[in-house]
Design a protein around this motif. Sequence first.
Motif, PDB file in Angstrom:
ATOM      1  N   GLN A  46       0.794  -1.069   0.135  1.00  0.00           N
ATOM      2  CA  GLN A  46      -0.099   0.041   0.007  1.00  0.00           C
ATOM      3  C   GLN A  46       0.808   1.351   0.003  1.00  0.00           C
ATOM      4  O   GLN A  46       0.599   2.287  -0.821  1.00  0.00           O
ATOM      5  CB  GLN A  46      -0.813   0.023   1.262  1.00  0.00           C
ATOM      6  N   LEU A  47       1.839   1.302   0.879  1.00  0.00           N
ATOM      7  CA  LEU A  47       2.891   2.588   0.856  1.00  0.00           C
ATOM      8  C   LEU A  47       3.569   2.487  -0.539  1.00  0.00           C
ATOM      9  O   LEU A  47       3.746   3.586  -0.946  1.00  0.00           O
ATOM     10  CB  LEU A  47       3.953   2.063   1.992  1.00  0.00           C
ATOM     11  N   PHE A  48       3.898   1.657  -1.235  1.00  0.00           N
ATOM     12  CA  PHE A  48       4.465   1.737  -2.367  1.00  0.00           C
ATOM     13  C   PHE A  48       3.495   2.311  -3.363  1.00  0.00           C
ATOM     14  O   PHE A  48       4.016   2.981  -4.289  1.00  0.00           O
ATOM     15  CB  PHE A  48       5.124   0.201  -2.752  1.00  0.00           C
ATOM     16  N   ALA A  49       2.551   1.823  -3.509  1.00  0.00           N
ATOM     17  CA  ALA A  49       1.353   2.117  -4.301  1.00  0.00           C
ATOM     18  C   ALA A  49       1.163   3.638  -4.133  1.00  0.00           C
ATOM     19  O   ALA A  49       0.878   4.132  -5.181  1.00  0.00           O
ATOM     20  CB  ALA A  49       0.038   1.358  -4.105  1.00  0.00           C
ATOM     21  N   ALA A  50       0.744   4.011  -3.088  1.00  0.00           N
ATOM     22  CA  ALA A  50       0.636   5.413  -2.936  1.00  0.00           C
ATOM     23  C   ALA A  50       1.613   6.070  -3.530  1.00  0.00           C
ATOM     24  O   ALA A  50       1.479   7.279  -3.931  1.00  0.00           O
ATOM     25  CB  ALA A  50       0.451   5.790  -1.161  1.00  0.00           C
ATOM     26  N   GLY A  51       2.918   5.974  -2.965  1.00  0.00           N
ATOM     27  CA  GLY A  51       4.025   6.568  -3.429  1.00  0.00           C
ATOM     28  C   GLY A  51       4.073   6.731  -4.866  1.00  0.00           C
ATOM     29  O   GLY A  51       4.325   7.742  -5.564  1.00  0.00           O
ATOM     30  N   TYR A  52       4.066   5.661  -5.428  1.00  0.00           N
ATOM     31  CA  TYR A  52       4.056   5.538  -7.068  1.00  0.00           C
ATOM     32  C   TYR A  52       3.093   6.338  -7.573  1.00  0.00           C
ATOM     33  O   TYR A  52       3.366   6.957  -8.644  1.00  0.00           O
ATOM     34  CB  TYR A  52       4.077   3.907  -7.267  1.00  0.00           C
ATOM     35  N   PHE A  56       4.102   9.547 -10.170  1.00  0.00           N
ATOM     36  CA  PHE A  56       3.463   9.329 -11.440  1.00  0.00           C
ATOM     37  C   PHE A  56       2.818  10.418 -11.774  1.00  0.00           C
ATOM     38  O   PHE A  56       2.812  11.214 -12.882  1.00  0.00           O
ATOM     39  CB  PHE A  56       2.874   8.024 -11.898  1.00  0.00           C
ATOM     40  N   ALA A  57       1.712  11.032 -11.002  1.00  0.00           N
ATOM     41  CA  ALA A  57       0.939  12.056 -11.146  1.00  0.00           C
ATOM     42  C   ALA A  57       1.678  13.439 -11.103  1.00  0.00           C
ATOM     43  O   ALA A  57       1.386  14.157 -12.133  1.00  0.00           O
ATOM     44  CB  ALA A  57      -0.174  11.966 -10.120  1.00  0.00           C
ATOM     45  N   SER A  58       2.590  13.325 -10.569  1.00  0.00           N
ATOM     46  CA  SER A  58       3.682  14.432 -10.506  1.00  0.00           C
ATOM     47  C   SER A  58       4.313  14.559 -11.936  1.00  0.00           C
ATOM     48  O   SER A  58       4.397  15.751 -12.468  1.00  0.00           O
ATOM     49  CB  SER A  58       4.657  14.428  -9.411  1.00  0.00           C
ATOM     50  N   ALA A  59       4.720  13.481 -12.268  1.00  0.00           N
ATOM     51  CA  ALA A  59       5.512  13.465 -13.448  1.00  0.00           C
ATOM     52  C   ALA A  59       4.800  13.751 -14.575  1.00  0.00           C
ATOM     53  O   ALA A  59       5.171  14.655 -15.718  1.00  0.00           O
ATOM     54  CB  ALA A  59       6.356  11.721 -13.587  1.00  0.00           C
ATOM     55  N   LEU A  60       3.518  13.308 -14.531  1.00  0.00           N
ATOM     56  CA  LEU A  60       2.577  13.576 -15.855  1.00  0.00           C
ATOM     57  C   LEU A  60       2.287  15.092 -15.672  1.00  0.00           C
ATOM     58  O   LEU A  60       2.147  15.746 -16.905  1.00  0.00           O
ATOM     59  CB  LEU A  60       1.085  12.732 -15.531  1.00  0.00           C
ATOM     60  N   GLY A  61       2.126  15.618 -14.612  1.00  0.00           N
ATOM     61  CA  GLY A  61       2.060  17.142 -14.449  1.00  0.00           C
ATOM     62  C   GLY A  61       3.215  17.847 -15.160  1.00  0.00           C
ATOM     63  O   GLY A  61       3.173  18.944 -16.064  1.00  0.00           O
ATOM     64  N   CYS A 120       9.248   9.630 -14.603  1.00  0.00           N
ATOM     65  CA  CYS A 120       9.142   9.463 -13.334  1.00  0.00           C
ATOM     66  C   CYS A 120      10.192   8.509 -12.598  1.00  0.00           C
ATOM     67  O   CYS A 120      10.534   7.576 -13.291  1.00  0.00           O
ATOM     68  CB  CYS A 120       7.685   8.695 -13.413  1.00  0.00           C
ATOM     69  N   PRO A 121      10.615   9.019 -11.648  1.00  0.00           N
ATOM     70  CA  PRO A 121      11.951   8.279 -10.836  1.00  0.00           C
ATOM     71  C   PRO A 121      11.276   6.782 -10.222  1.00  0.00           C
ATOM     72  O   PRO A 121      12.106   5.948 -10.510  1.00  0.00           O
ATOM     73  CB  PRO A 121      12.252   9.041  -9.553  1.00  0.00           C
ATOM     74  N   TYR A 122      10.113   6.832  -9.971  1.00  0.00           N
ATOM     75  CA  TYR A 122       9.677   5.454  -9.523  1.00  0.00           C
ATOM     76  C   TYR A 122       9.438   4.379 -10.585  1.00  0.00           C
ATOM     77  O   TYR A 122       9.992   3.009 -10.706  1.00  0.00           O
ATOM     78  CB  TYR A 122       8.302   5.616  -8.830  1.00  0.00           C
TER      79      TYR A 122
END
Length: 137
Positions: A46-52, A56-61, A120-122
Amino acid sequence: MDALYTAVATANGREGRTVSSDGRLDLQLAFPQALGGNGEGTNPEQLFAAGYAACFASALGAVGRAAKVDTKDASVTAEVGIGKDGDDGFGLTVTLRVELPDSLQTEAGRALVEQAHAYCPYSKATRGNIPVALVIE
């Protein structure tokens, strides 16, 4: 690479707690019920999903701004699966569900998602290590 920021967190196992060095994150951990646990805490997936999803949303922005395309109404949901791998251990899978506004339901929108995946870094960290599927919704 010179790190611009370093996050620090300590955990004492999947059934314990995890705490960030600044105390802002302090969570009870537990195995999910699907893995035989009581599910009464969060888990690393869950923590990995939240971070990713957030990254990714930030990278898309970022790629949207560079292309002068408004992506503020887009959202990203990350699904992180864990299961047995072929090496007698466990492995992860990721599906990134990118919800784009109607105006970006085009090849240009698909291209922005692909650019975000390259940026995206992730995504960079997981590339070649775990399967990541991109789904545009």
